[in-house]
Write a protein that holds these residues in place. Structure first.
Motif, PDB file in Angstrom:
ATOM      1  N   HIS A  20       0.826  -1.215   0.000  1.00  0.00           N
ATOM      2  CA  HIS A  20       0.000   0.000   0.000  1.00  0.00           C
ATOM      3  C   HIS A  20       0.859   1.263   0.000  1.00  0.00           C
ATOM      4  CE1 HIS A  20      -4.062  -1.507   0.194  1.00  0.00           C
ATOM      5  NE2 HIS A  20      -3.798  -2.271   1.237  1.00  0.00           N
ATOM      6  N   PHE A  21       1.871   1.321   0.842  1.00  0.00           N
ATOM      7  CA  PHE A  21       2.700   2.524   0.914  1.00  0.00           C
ATOM      8  C   PHE A  21       3.546   2.699  -0.338  1.00  0.00           C
ATOM      9  CE2 PHE A  21       1.318   2.677   5.263  1.00  0.00           C
ATOM     10  CZ  PHE A  21       1.321   4.035   5.554  1.00  0.00           C
ATOM     11  N   CYS A  50       5.549   6.208  -0.813  1.00  0.00           N
ATOM     12  CA  CYS A  50       6.144   6.608   0.467  1.00  0.00           C
ATOM     13  C   CYS A  50       6.897   5.422   1.061  1.00  0.00           C
ATOM     14  CB  CYS A  50       5.066   7.095   1.431  1.00  0.00           C
ATOM     15  SG  CYS A  50       5.720   7.771   2.969  1.00  0.00           S
ATOM     16  N   ARG A  82       6.591   3.926   6.195  1.00  0.00           N
ATOM     17  CA  ARG A  82       5.223   3.423   6.285  1.00  0.00           C
ATOM     18  C   ARG A  82       4.781   3.244   7.731  1.00  0.00           C
ATOM     19  NH1 ARG A  82       8.176  -1.077   4.208  1.00  0.00           N
ATOM     20  NH2 ARG A  82       8.156  -2.816   5.667  1.00  0.00           N
ATOM     21  N   ARG A  85      -4.986   5.044  11.929  1.00  0.00           N
ATOM     22  CA  ARG A  85      -3.680   5.162  11.303  1.00  0.00           C
ATOM     23  C   ARG A  85      -2.609   5.394  12.364  1.00  0.00           C
ATOM     24  NH1 ARG A  85      -7.379   8.277   9.366  1.00  0.00           N
ATOM     25  NH2 ARG A  85      -6.393  10.270   9.778  1.00  0.00           N
ATOM     26  N   VAL A 145       1.219   6.040  12.642  1.00  0.00           N
ATOM     27  CA  VAL A 145       2.313   6.417  11.743  1.00  0.00           C
ATOM     28  C   VAL A 145       3.538   6.871  12.526  1.00  0.00           C
ATOM     29  CG1 VAL A 145       0.757   7.053   9.861  1.00  0.00           C
ATOM     30  CG2 VAL A 145       1.478   8.790  11.469  1.00  0.00           C
ATOM     31  N   ILE A 188       4.262  11.927   5.456  1.00  0.00           N
ATOM     32  CA  ILE A 188       3.925  10.638   6.069  1.00  0.00           C
ATOM     33  C   ILE A 188       2.431  10.560   6.386  1.00  0.00           C
ATOM     34  CG2 ILE A 188       4.333   9.163   8.076  1.00  0.00           C
ATOM     35  CD1 ILE A 188       7.219  10.335   8.127  1.00  0.00           C
ATOM     36  N   ALA A 205       0.468  10.112   3.126  1.00  0.00           N
ATOM     37  CA  ALA A 205       0.568   8.739   2.625  1.00  0.00           C
ATOM     38  C   ALA A 205      -0.358   7.810   3.404  1.00  0.00           C
ATOM     39  CB  ALA A 205       2.018   8.246   2.712  1.00  0.00           C
ATOM     40  N   ALA A 206      -0.383   7.964   4.725  1.00  0.00           N
ATOM     41  CA  ALA A 206      -1.270   7.129   5.551  1.00  0.00           C
ATOM     42  C   ALA A 206      -2.732   7.393   5.209  1.00  0.00           C
ATOM     43  CB  ALA A 206      -1.016   7.384   7.031  1.00  0.00           C
ATOM     44  N   VAL A 209      -3.474   5.563   1.953  1.00  0.00           N
ATOM     45  CA  VAL A 209      -3.603   4.122   2.192  1.00  0.00           C
ATOM     46  C   VAL A 209      -4.966   3.820   2.824  1.00  0.00           C
ATOM     47  CG1 VAL A 209      -2.712   2.168   3.543  1.00  0.00           C
ATOM     48  CG2 VAL A 209      -1.129   3.677   2.310  1.00  0.00           C
TER      49      VAL A 209
END
Length: 112
Positions: free
Chosen positions: A12-13, A18, A21, A29, A31, A87, A90-91, A94
């Motif tokens: 996924h990341f 990214c 992850r 989430r 992170v 970051i 990106a989370a 996802v």
């Protein structure tokens, strides 16, 4: 975390571009503040974050986190705002993908 979950997060990341992850399960989430190999890494739950902003005086990010019973916590982390936003973004991507896949499979199971 099991091997399947590690592999899923890696895939996924990678799809959202990214390398750093976290661990995402839909709306939840977890992170890291930086790369997981950094000894200064701290993991936090983005879904509990109310707001975040850069402290320009010393290149830190201050987060306001929601606690139990309406408590608010101000947490400062030693990272650049650019890294922090990358970051978190990106989370978020996802999470959107996971929720979209969940909706698709629920539709397939219920309406096929």
């Amino acid at each position: 975390m099991g091997v399947v979950q590690e592999y899923e997060m890696e895939v996924h990341f990678a799809k959202v571009g990214c390398q750093t992850r976290g661990y995402v399960a839909g709306h939840h989430r977890l992170v890291p503040t930086c790369g997981s190999s950094n000894e200064q890494v701290i993991y936090y739950m983005v879904h509990l974050m109310e707001d975040a902003s850069e402290l320009e005086s010393d290149k830190r990010v201050e987060m306001i986190m929601n606690g139990r019973e309406g408590d608010k916590y101000h947490i400062q982390i030693a990272t650049s705002e650019r890294t922090f936003r990358r970051i978190v973004s990106a989370a978020d991507e996802v999470a959107k993908e996971q929720l979209s896949l969940f909706e698709y499979w629920m539709y397939r199971l219920c309406c096929s």
